[in-house]
Design a protein around this motif. Sequence first.
Motif, PDB file in Angstrom:
ATOM      1  N   SER A 130       0.851  -1.201   0.000  1.00 34.13           N
ATOM      2  CA  SER A 130       0.000   0.000   0.000  1.00 34.13           C
ATOM      3  C   SER A 130       0.881   1.243   0.000  1.00 34.13           C
ATOM      4  CB  SER A 130      -0.909   0.025   1.236  1.00 34.13           C
ATOM      5  OG  SER A 130      -1.477   1.326   1.342  1.00 34.13           O
ATOM      6  N   ASP A 131       0.779   2.007  -1.082  1.00 34.21           N
ATOM      7  CA  ASP A 131       1.480   3.291  -1.134  1.00 34.21           C
ATOM      8  C   ASP A 131       0.431   4.412  -1.099  1.00 34.21           C
ATOM      9  OD1 ASP A 131       3.803   4.840  -1.269  1.00 34.21           O
ATOM     10  OD2 ASP A 131       3.916   4.803  -3.451  1.00 34.21           O
ATOM     11  N   MET A 132      -0.763   4.072  -0.595  1.00 32.37           N
ATOM     12  CA  MET A 132      -1.869   5.051  -0.604  1.00 32.37           C
ATOM     13  C   MET A 132      -1.634   6.143   0.440  1.00 32.37           C
ATOM     14  SD  MET A 132      -5.373   2.822  -0.847  1.00 32.37           S
ATOM     15  CE  MET A 132      -5.070   1.818   0.600  1.00 32.37           C
ATOM     16  N   ALA A 133      -2.045   7.337   0.063  1.00 31.33           N
ATOM     17  CA  ALA A 133      -2.135   8.433   1.028  1.00 31.33           C
ATOM     18  C   ALA A 133      -3.422   9.170   0.699  1.00 31.33           C
ATOM     19  CB  ALA A 133      -0.942   9.360   0.884  1.00 31.33           C
ATOM     20  N   ALA A 134      -4.142   9.592   1.723  1.00 30.55           N
ATOM     21  CA  ALA A 134      -5.371  10.342   1.466  1.00 30.55           C
ATOM     22  C   ALA A 134      -4.996  11.697   0.877  1.00 30.55           C
ATOM     23  CB  ALA A 134      -6.138  10.510   2.768  1.00 30.55           C
ATOM     24  N   ASN A 135      -5.893  12.283   0.105  1.00 28.99           N
ATOM     25  CA  ASN A 135      -5.637  13.629  -0.406  1.00 28.99           C
ATOM     26  C   ASN A 135      -5.398  14.574   0.763  1.00 28.99           C
ATOM     27  OD1 ASN A 135      -5.767  13.188  -3.103  1.00 28.99           O
ATOM     28  ND2 ASN A 135      -7.998  13.411  -3.189  1.00 28.99           N
ATOM     29  N   THR A 136      -4.346  15.384   0.666  1.00 19.50           N
ATOM     30  CA  THR A 136      -4.022  16.262   1.798  1.00 19.50           C
ATOM     31  C   THR A 136      -4.833  17.554   1.721  1.00 19.50           C
ATOM     32  OG1 THR A 136      -2.180  17.124   0.530  1.00 19.50           O
ATOM     33  CG2 THR A 136      -1.671  15.417   2.113  1.00 19.50           C
ATOM     34  N   ILE A 137      -5.113  18.102   2.913  1.00 16.92           N
ATOM     35  CA  ILE A 137      -5.812  19.390   2.933  1.00 16.92           C
ATOM     36  C   ILE A 137      -4.914  20.482   3.515  1.00 16.92           C
ATOM     37  CG2 ILE A 137      -8.138  18.388   3.085  1.00 16.92           C
ATOM     38  CD1 ILE A 137      -7.966  19.263   6.131  1.00 16.92           C
ATOM     39  N   GLY A 138      -3.674  20.070   3.904  1.00 20.51           N
ATOM     40  CA  GLY A 138      -2.713  21.063   4.388  1.00 20.51           C
ATOM     41  C   GLY A 138      -2.715  21.221   5.901  1.00 20.51           C
ATOM     42  N   HIS A 139      -3.610  20.495   6.590  1.00 16.91           N
ATOM     43  CA  HIS A 139      -3.616  20.509   8.059  1.00 16.91           C
ATOM     44  C   HIS A 139      -2.967  19.196   8.489  1.00 16.91           C
ATOM     45  CE1 HIS A 139      -5.334  19.930  12.111  1.00 16.91           C
ATOM     46  NE2 HIS A 139      -5.237  21.249  12.168  1.00 16.91           N
ATOM     47  N   ALA A 140      -1.728  19.302   9.027  1.00 17.91           N
ATOM     48  CA  ALA A 140      -0.891  18.115   9.209  1.00 17.91           C
ATOM     49  C   ALA A 140      -1.603  17.006  10.004  1.00 17.91           C
ATOM     50  CB  ALA A 140       0.407  18.506   9.884  1.00 17.91           C
ATOM     51  N   GLN A 141      -2.255  17.364  11.107  1.00 15.66           N
ATOM     52  CA  GLN A 141      -2.855  16.338  11.958  1.00 15.66           C
ATOM     53  C   GLN A 141      -4.035  15.654  11.252  1.00 15.66           C
ATOM     54  OE1 GLN A 141      -1.561  14.945  14.289  1.00 15.66           O
ATOM     55  NE2 GLN A 141      -3.183  13.852  15.379  1.00 15.66           N
ATOM     56  N   THR A 142      -4.844  16.440  10.541  1.00 19.51           N
ATOM     57  CA  THR A 142      -5.979  15.858   9.806  1.00 19.51           C
ATOM     58  C   THR A 142      -5.456  14.951   8.691  1.00 19.51           C
ATOM     59  OG1 THR A 142      -7.150  17.906  10.234  1.00 19.51           O
ATOM     60  CG2 THR A 142      -8.130  16.461   8.597  1.00 19.51           C
ATOM     61  N   ASP A 143      -4.441  15.421   7.974  1.00 19.62           N
ATOM     62  CA  ASP A 143      -3.875  14.614   6.889  1.00 19.62           C
ATOM     63  C   ASP A 143      -3.328  13.300   7.444  1.00 19.62           C
ATOM     64  OD1 ASP A 143      -4.507  16.586   5.088  1.00 19.62           O
ATOM     65  OD2 ASP A 143      -2.506  17.495   5.085  1.00 19.62           O
ATOM     66  N   HIS A 144      -2.643  13.400   8.574  1.00 17.98           N
ATOM     67  CA  HIS A 144      -2.093  12.205   9.212  1.00 17.98           C
ATOM     68  C   HIS A 144      -3.217  11.211   9.562  1.00 17.98           C
ATOM     69  CE1 HIS A 144      -0.060   9.682  12.137  1.00 17.98           C
ATOM     70  NE2 HIS A 144      -0.932  10.052  13.043  1.00 17.98           N
ATOM     71  N   LEU A 145      -4.268  11.698  10.211  1.00 15.95           N
ATOM     72  CA  LEU A 145      -5.342  10.805  10.666  1.00 15.95           C
ATOM     73  C   LEU A 145      -6.084  10.169   9.487  1.00 15.95           C
ATOM     74  CD1 LEU A 145      -6.740  12.866  13.671  1.00 15.95           C
ATOM     75  CD2 LEU A 145      -5.443  10.723  13.762  1.00 15.95           C
ATOM     76  N   ARG A 146      -6.302  10.940   8.432  1.00 17.86           N
ATOM     77  CA  ARG A 146      -7.030  10.388   7.276  1.00 17.86           C
ATOM     78  C   ARG A 146      -6.196   9.313   6.579  1.00 17.86           C
ATOM     79  NH1 ARG A 146      -8.728  15.306   3.830  1.00 17.86           N
ATOM     80  NH2 ARG A 146      -9.538  13.688   2.509  1.00 17.86           N
ATOM     81  N   THR A 147      -4.905   9.563   6.459  1.00 20.74           N
ATOM     82  CA  THR A 147      -4.069   8.542   5.816  1.00 20.74           C
ATOM     83  C   THR A 147      -3.956   7.314   6.712  1.00 20.74           C
ATOM     84  OG1 THR A 147      -2.873   9.970   4.319  1.00 20.74           O
ATOM     85  CG2 THR A 147      -1.688   8.036   5.073  1.00 20.74           C
ATOM     86  N   MET A 148      -3.852   7.527   8.016  1.00 20.25           N
ATOM     87  CA  MET A 148      -3.723   6.373   8.909  1.00 20.25           C
ATOM     88  C   MET A 148      -4.991   5.516   8.902  1.00 20.25           C
ATOM     89  SD  MET A 148      -0.691   6.553   9.582  1.00 20.25           S
ATOM     90  CE  MET A 148      -0.609   5.094  10.582  1.00 20.25           C
ATOM     91  N   ALA A 149      -6.153   6.145   8.741  1.00 22.37           N
ATOM     92  CA  ALA A 149      -7.399   5.377   8.656  1.00 22.37           C
ATOM     93  C   ALA A 149      -7.372   4.482   7.406  1.00 22.37           C
ATOM     94  CB  ALA A 149      -8.601   6.320   8.614  1.00 22.37           C
ATOM     95  N   LEU A 150      -6.824   5.042   6.336  1.00 22.39           N
ATOM     96  CA  LEU A 150      -6.710   4.286   5.084  1.00 22.39           C
ATOM     97  C   LEU A 150      -5.725   3.110   5.256  1.00 22.39           C
ATOM     98  CD1 LEU A 150      -7.896   4.721   2.258  1.00 22.39           C
ATOM     99  CD2 LEU A 150      -5.948   6.192   1.716  1.00 22.39           C
TER     100      LEU A 150
END
Length: 221
Positions: A130-150
């Motif tokens: 898995s090389d997936m990352a969620a689309n980033t919105i520029g808010h580091a903590q939100t980006d981190h949590l969304r990718t980690m859920a994936l």
Amino acid sequence: MKTPGHQRVKTARRRTAASTRWLERQLNDPYVQKAQAEGYRSRAAFKLIELDERFSLLKNARRIIDLGIAPGGWSQVARKKAPQAKIVGIDLLEAAPIEGVTIFQNDFTDPEAQKKLIEALGGAADLVLSDMAANTIGHAQTDHLRTMALVEEAAVFASETLREGGSFVAKVLAGGADKDLVALLKRLFGQVKHAKPPASRRESSEWYVIAQNFRGEAYQG
Ligand SMILES: C[S@@+](CC[C@H](N)C(=O)[O-])C[C@H]1O[C@@H](n2cnc3c(N)ncnc32)[C@H](O)[C@@H]1O
């Protein structure tokens, strides 16, 4: 400091400062140049090459799943290093065909898409990437949590798909939730290691988790 041969990019009226910086970085990135020279579609290909050199992931793999396949660098590497393997990949984005690889354009989190992957693979996987990352919105903590859920969903999927002894490799973004992921993987796999391959940009918070020797029991919650 700029190195000799470093290409500068002039700002153009229709280009933002951020996209000028991106273009300059691409033009001066040795991995981008190497990918072009060796026919890989992405510089990311070298991350898998480096991980494979260190953890011997591809050699004996017969069935491989590539989550977040586009544009296709990792699957090109997998084809080269494991020509015998059946490879099935998925991405939200279109990826141009790769000979010998089955590609679905779907959202991995859709249960129907996961069923399609399993059917197309035709048997238990040796390796789930898995090389997936969620689309980033520029808010580091939100980006981190969304990718980690994936990534957590990918880990659960891997536990339902892998053969006993199989491996799971995933991109992770550093931040609080990566500890939970590692704890989950330690329940499912005999060895869990982490790596930051040289091709991964130093300034990026990404790292890779390499979970090997799957215990053979799907995640039960
Ligand atoms: C860094 S790129 C992968 C690069 C690839 N490993 C290569 O070597 O060419 C990450 C990909 O994950 C995909 N992605 C993100 N979320 C996804 C999802 N929910 N389902 C499928 N693909 C997803 C993105 O569309 C993107 O193409």
